[in-house]
Motif scaffolding. Structure first.
Motif, PDB file in Angstrom:
ATOM      1  N   CYS A  82      -7.621   0.158   1.178  1.00  0.00           N
ATOM      2  CA  CYS A  82      -7.759  -1.286   0.998  1.00  0.00           C
ATOM      3  C   CYS A  82      -6.398  -1.916   1.238  1.00  0.00           C
ATOM      4  O   CYS A  82      -5.459  -1.655   0.486  1.00  0.00           O
ATOM      5  CB  CYS A  82      -8.217  -1.624  -0.416  1.00  0.00           C
ATOM      6  SG  CYS A  82      -9.686  -0.760  -0.968  1.00  0.00           S
ATOM      7  N   TYR A 113      -8.653  -6.371   3.268  1.00  0.00           N
ATOM      8  CA  TYR A 113      -9.673  -5.776   4.135  1.00  0.00           C
ATOM      9  C   TYR A 113      -9.774  -4.290   3.833  1.00  0.00           C
ATOM     10  O   TYR A 113      -8.835  -3.679   3.317  1.00  0.00           O
ATOM     11  CB  TYR A 113      -9.364  -6.032   5.613  1.00  0.00           C
ATOM     12  CG  TYR A 113      -8.377  -5.081   6.254  1.00  0.00           C
ATOM     13  CD1 TYR A 113      -8.803  -3.928   6.892  1.00  0.00           C
ATOM     14  CD2 TYR A 113      -7.002  -5.345   6.233  1.00  0.00           C
ATOM     15  CE1 TYR A 113      -7.908  -3.044   7.482  1.00  0.00           C
ATOM     16  CE2 TYR A 113      -6.102  -4.475   6.818  1.00  0.00           C
ATOM     17  CZ  TYR A 113      -6.552  -3.327   7.441  1.00  0.00           C
ATOM     18  OH  TYR A 113      -5.660  -2.463   8.008  1.00  0.00           O
ATOM     19  N   GLN A 114     -10.921  -3.717   4.139  1.00  0.00           N
ATOM     20  CA  GLN A 114     -11.145  -2.289   3.943  1.00  0.00           C
ATOM     21  C   GLN A 114     -11.047  -1.606   5.297  1.00  0.00           C
ATOM     22  O   GLN A 114     -11.867  -1.841   6.184  1.00  0.00           O
ATOM     23  CB  GLN A 114     -12.511  -2.049   3.312  1.00  0.00           C
ATOM     24  CG  GLN A 114     -12.740  -0.621   2.863  1.00  0.00           C
ATOM     25  CD  GLN A 114     -14.017  -0.487   2.050  1.00  0.00           C
ATOM     26  OE1 GLN A 114     -15.001  -1.161   2.320  1.00  0.00           O
ATOM     27  NE2 GLN A 114     -14.006   0.370   1.053  1.00  0.00           N
ATOM     28  N   LEU A 181     -12.546 -11.787  14.484  1.00  0.00           N
ATOM     29  CA  LEU A 181     -12.649 -12.706  13.356  1.00  0.00           C
ATOM     30  C   LEU A 181     -13.566 -13.884  13.674  1.00  0.00           C
ATOM     31  O   LEU A 181     -14.208 -14.435  12.775  1.00  0.00           O
ATOM     32  CB  LEU A 181     -11.260 -13.204  12.965  1.00  0.00           C
ATOM     33  CG  LEU A 181     -10.299 -12.129  12.429  1.00  0.00           C
ATOM     34  CD1 LEU A 181      -8.990 -12.752  12.004  1.00  0.00           C
ATOM     35  CD2 LEU A 181     -10.925 -11.376  11.254  1.00  0.00           C
ATOM     36  N   GLY A 186     -14.969  -9.897  10.079  1.00  0.00           N
ATOM     37  CA  GLY A 186     -13.774  -9.130   9.752  1.00  0.00           C
ATOM     38  C   GLY A 186     -13.263  -8.201  10.826  1.00  0.00           C
ATOM     39  O   GLY A 186     -13.773  -8.134  11.934  1.00  0.00           O
ATOM     40  N   PHE A 187     -12.201  -7.428  10.465  1.00  0.00           N
ATOM     41  CA  PHE A 187     -11.538  -6.505  11.381  1.00  0.00           C
ATOM     42  C   PHE A 187     -12.391  -5.267  11.636  1.00  0.00           C
ATOM     43  O   PHE A 187     -13.079  -4.779  10.751  1.00  0.00           O
ATOM     44  CB  PHE A 187     -10.221  -6.005  10.786  1.00  0.00           C
ATOM     45  CG  PHE A 187      -9.204  -7.057  10.508  1.00  0.00           C
ATOM     46  CD1 PHE A 187      -8.679  -7.834  11.524  1.00  0.00           C
ATOM     47  CD2 PHE A 187      -8.729  -7.261   9.220  1.00  0.00           C
ATOM     48  CE1 PHE A 187      -7.715  -8.786  11.269  1.00  0.00           C
ATOM     49  CE2 PHE A 187      -7.762  -8.198   8.954  1.00  0.00           C
ATOM     50  CZ  PHE A 187      -7.257  -8.968   9.976  1.00  0.00           C
ATOM     51  N   LYS A 191      -7.967  -2.942  14.072  1.00  0.00           N
ATOM     52  CA  LYS A 191      -7.223  -2.153  13.086  1.00  0.00           C
ATOM     53  C   LYS A 191      -7.518  -0.669  13.300  1.00  0.00           C
ATOM     54  O   LYS A 191      -8.413  -0.089  12.678  1.00  0.00           O
ATOM     55  CB  LYS A 191      -7.623  -2.572  11.673  1.00  0.00           C
ATOM     56  CG  LYS A 191      -7.139  -3.963  11.282  1.00  0.00           C
ATOM     57  CD  LYS A 191      -5.629  -4.006  11.120  1.00  0.00           C
ATOM     58  CE  LYS A 191      -5.183  -5.351  10.571  1.00  0.00           C
ATOM     59  NZ  LYS A 191      -3.725  -5.383  10.326  1.00  0.00           N
TER      60      LYS A 191
END
Length: 341
Positions: A82, A113-114, A181, A186-187, A191
């Motif tokens: 996280c 973000y996870q 996004l 989300g990512f 990532k």
């Protein structure tokens, strides 16, 4: 106490205890075969690891030369990764780069973000990326590893569950992130695999540099040997580690071995967004911040993202100039798919 994981051909490596000066190591042996196994039974395993560390420090155990190049990430794979964004100056700058305004709530409610946690990168392993056009960037950070944390735990309870501290290179592919996004979910592609320092250290190893909530000291980043950033980790950290852990545990328990990152370490300067080291500032922990500042000052960014062959080094030194966690020392390299894929 300093712990590392050495390659042994398995997915989770072999846990070793490393001397305070990072010169020697000795296997953890019967105490625990892997770091995850140690964290799963920390109450019983920690005293045994500390005894090994004491014997290594006193020379009662000869040990073997420690080579960070043989290290995997301290936790080669984790149940949970996280990453917060505790330095709101960084959030503000990267949002400006995307043309997005920053809500006031970001100063009171942390972003998190996870990330993927099944394929972390060793501290000296190459950062493999398929295409330079993705916009390759490093993000220099600090992270903690927790013991079990109960759902709904507050910051005070969360503080007691911090077991280890380490450094992070949270690799970002900047040119992929805006499109992701924009989908509102989300990512993911932006990532890729994350890298961590050679060793993870118990908080007491930091001495006065750890106050139970933050790490104090300059986080040093260089690109191709040139100093790029030296922000102080304790400054401008809007949300400390207990607050970040409590945020992560709001609606779920956290299992032993959960990694919680600080987000990119970032300092303001005289109320402004910061300056490069050459201009008397603390520099930056990622290229995106510098590009935003260049856009603010000059109307457009002039610094490019990382290229294949570039080298990134991330490190933190103690008061005597010794490396605390060892260095993340990596080269950016082109990824080639295995034959047949």
């Amino acid at each position: 106490m300093k712990l590392a994981t050495l390659r042994d051909g398995s997915r989770d490596g072999r846990l070793v205890v490393v001397s305070a000066d990072l010169q020697r190591y000795t296997p953890a042996g019967a105490a625990a075969g892997t770091l995850q196994a140690a964290l799963d039974d920390w109450t019983n395993v920690e005293p045994r690891l500390r005894q090994i560390a004491e014997e290594l420090g006193l020379g009662m155990v000869a040990g073997e030369p420690f080579d960070p190049a043989q290290c995997m990430a301290p936790l080669p794979r984790a149940y949970q990764w996280c990453d917060g964004s505790a330095y709101v100056n960084h959030v503000e700058l990267v949002r400006k780069a995307r043309g997005a305004e920053m809500p006031e709530s970001f100063w009171t409610d942390p972003l998190m973000y996870q990330g993927g946690s099944d394929s972390f990168i060793g501290p000296c392993d190459p950062v493999l990326v398929a295409d330079e056009a993705y916009g390759i960037d490093m993000e220099s950070e600090i992270a903690v590893i927790t013991d079990d944390v109960a759902m709904g735990a507050g910051p005070e309870a969360a503080a007691d569950r911090i077991r280890l501290v380490m450094l992070v290179n949270d690799v970002s592919l900047r040119n992929l992130i805006p499109g992701e996004l924009a989908k509102g979910f989300g990512f993911f592609h932006g990532k890729p695999s994350t890298a961590f320092s050679p060793v993870a250290v118990t908080p007491d190893e930091l001495g006065a540099a750890w106050d139970g909530r933050k790490v104090s000291g300059e986080l040093l980043t260089s690109i191709n040997g040139d100093p790029f950033g030296k922000p102080r980790a304790e400054m401008d950290m809007t949300f400390d580690f207990p607050q970040l852990i409590a945020h992560a545990a709001k609606t779920r328990p956290l299992g032993a071995g959960t990694i919680v990152g600080s987000g990119t370490v970032s300092n303001k300067l005289d109320g402004g967004p910061g300056k490069p080291i050459a201009d008397g500032g603390a520099g930056y922990s990622c290229i995106a911040e510098l590009r935003t500042v260049e856009t603010i000052n000059d109307g457009a960014p002039k610094t490019g993202f990382l290229k294949f062959g570039d080298k990134v080094r991330i490190e933190m030194l103690d008061g005597s100039g010794g490396s605390i966690f060892g260095a993340i020392d990596q080269q950016i390299a082109k990824y080639s798919s295995p034959a047949g894929n």
